[in-house]
Design a protein around this motif. Structure first.
Motif, PDB file in Angstrom:
ATOM      1  N   ARG A 140       0.793  -1.227   0.000  1.00  0.00           N
ATOM      2  CA  ARG A 140       0.000   0.000   0.000  1.00  0.00           C
ATOM      3  C   ARG A 140       0.833   1.289   0.000  1.00  0.00           C
ATOM      4  O   ARG A 140       0.491   2.237  -0.721  1.00  0.00           O
ATOM      5  N   PRO A 141       1.920   1.379   0.761  1.00  0.00           N
ATOM      6  CA  PRO A 141       2.698   2.619   0.725  1.00  0.00           C
ATOM      7  C   PRO A 141       3.237   2.955  -0.665  1.00  0.00           C
ATOM      8  O   PRO A 141       3.466   4.120  -0.986  1.00  0.00           O
ATOM      9  N   ARG A 142       3.433   1.932  -1.479  1.00  0.00           N
ATOM     10  CA  ARG A 142       3.945   2.135  -2.842  1.00  0.00           C
ATOM     11  C   ARG A 142       2.861   2.622  -3.802  1.00  0.00           C
ATOM     12  O   ARG A 142       3.158   3.309  -4.782  1.00  0.00           O
ATOM     13  N   PRO A 164       2.612   0.670 -12.574  1.00  0.00           N
ATOM     14  CA  PRO A 164       3.873   1.344 -12.893  1.00  0.00           C
ATOM     15  C   PRO A 164       4.857   1.401 -11.730  1.00  0.00           C
ATOM     16  O   PRO A 164       6.029   1.692 -11.935  1.00  0.00           O
ATOM     17  N   VAL A 165       4.381   1.147 -10.516  1.00  0.00           N
ATOM     18  CA  VAL A 165       5.283   1.241  -9.356  1.00  0.00           C
ATOM     19  C   VAL A 165       5.465  -0.112  -8.658  1.00  0.00           C
ATOM     20  O   VAL A 165       5.976  -0.175  -7.540  1.00  0.00           O
ATOM     21  N   ALA A 166       5.034  -1.186  -9.335  1.00  0.00           N
ATOM     22  CA  ALA A 166       5.212  -2.549  -8.818  1.00  0.00           C
ATOM     23  C   ALA A 166       4.672  -2.696  -7.395  1.00  0.00           C
ATOM     24  O   ALA A 166       5.324  -3.248  -6.512  1.00  0.00           O
ATOM     25  N   ALA A 167       3.453  -2.188  -7.188  1.00  0.00           N
ATOM     26  CA  ALA A 167       2.843  -2.269  -5.862  1.00  0.00           C
ATOM     27  C   ALA A 167       2.053  -3.553  -5.656  1.00  0.00           C
ATOM     28  O   ALA A 167       1.655  -3.851  -4.531  1.00  0.00           O
ATOM     29  N   LEU A 168       1.814  -4.290  -6.730  1.00  0.00           N
ATOM     30  CA  LEU A 168       1.038  -5.532  -6.636  1.00  0.00           C
ATOM     31  C   LEU A 168       1.931  -6.714  -6.906  1.00  0.00           C
ATOM     32  O   LEU A 168       2.829  -6.658  -7.745  1.00  0.00           O
ATOM     33  N   ARG A 169       1.692  -7.804  -6.201  1.00  0.00           N
ATOM     34  CA  ARG A 169       2.372  -9.042  -6.534  1.00  0.00           C
ATOM     35  C   ARG A 169       1.444 -10.211  -6.214  1.00  0.00           C
ATOM     36  O   ARG A 169       0.472 -10.068  -5.472  1.00  0.00           O
ATOM     37  N   LEU A 170       1.785 -11.358  -6.792  1.00  0.00           N
ATOM     38  CA  LEU A 170       1.026 -12.582  -6.546  1.00  0.00           C
ATOM     39  C   LEU A 170       1.876 -13.512  -5.710  1.00  0.00           C
ATOM     40  O   LEU A 170       3.055 -13.720  -6.001  1.00  0.00           O
TER      41      LEU A 170
END
Ligand code: SF4
Length: 64
Positions: free
Chosen positions: A7-9, A55-61
């Motif tokens: 979330r901070p990203r 664009p800021v790679a805030a999500l991952r699986l």
């Protein structure tokens, strides 16, 4: 698989929501909410698209 948000990203532009509108949405304050955190099948494809488009790679699986 589980969708994890750093979330901070997150900058709240909503590109992920455009890629996977059934799985996540921005609320009225611009906070991203993951509506369907556990994904498989077609949802997993949409989740992967959302991860790629951020664009800021805030999500991952991650493995559920
Ligand atoms: S695309 Fe990334 S930065 Fe934009 S709302 Fe989604 S997670 Fe946040």
């Amino acid at each position: 698989m589980r969708i994890e948000l750093d979330r901070p990203r997150c900058e709240g532009h909503g590109l992920c929501e455009e890629a996977a509108p059934a799985l996540m949405h921005l609320d009225e304050d611009g906070e991203l909410l993951i509506d369907v955190p556990e994904v498989g099948g077609a949802d997993l494809d949409a989740a992967k698209a959302a991860v790629r488009v951020c664009p800021v790679a805030a999500l991952r699986l991650e493995a559920a």
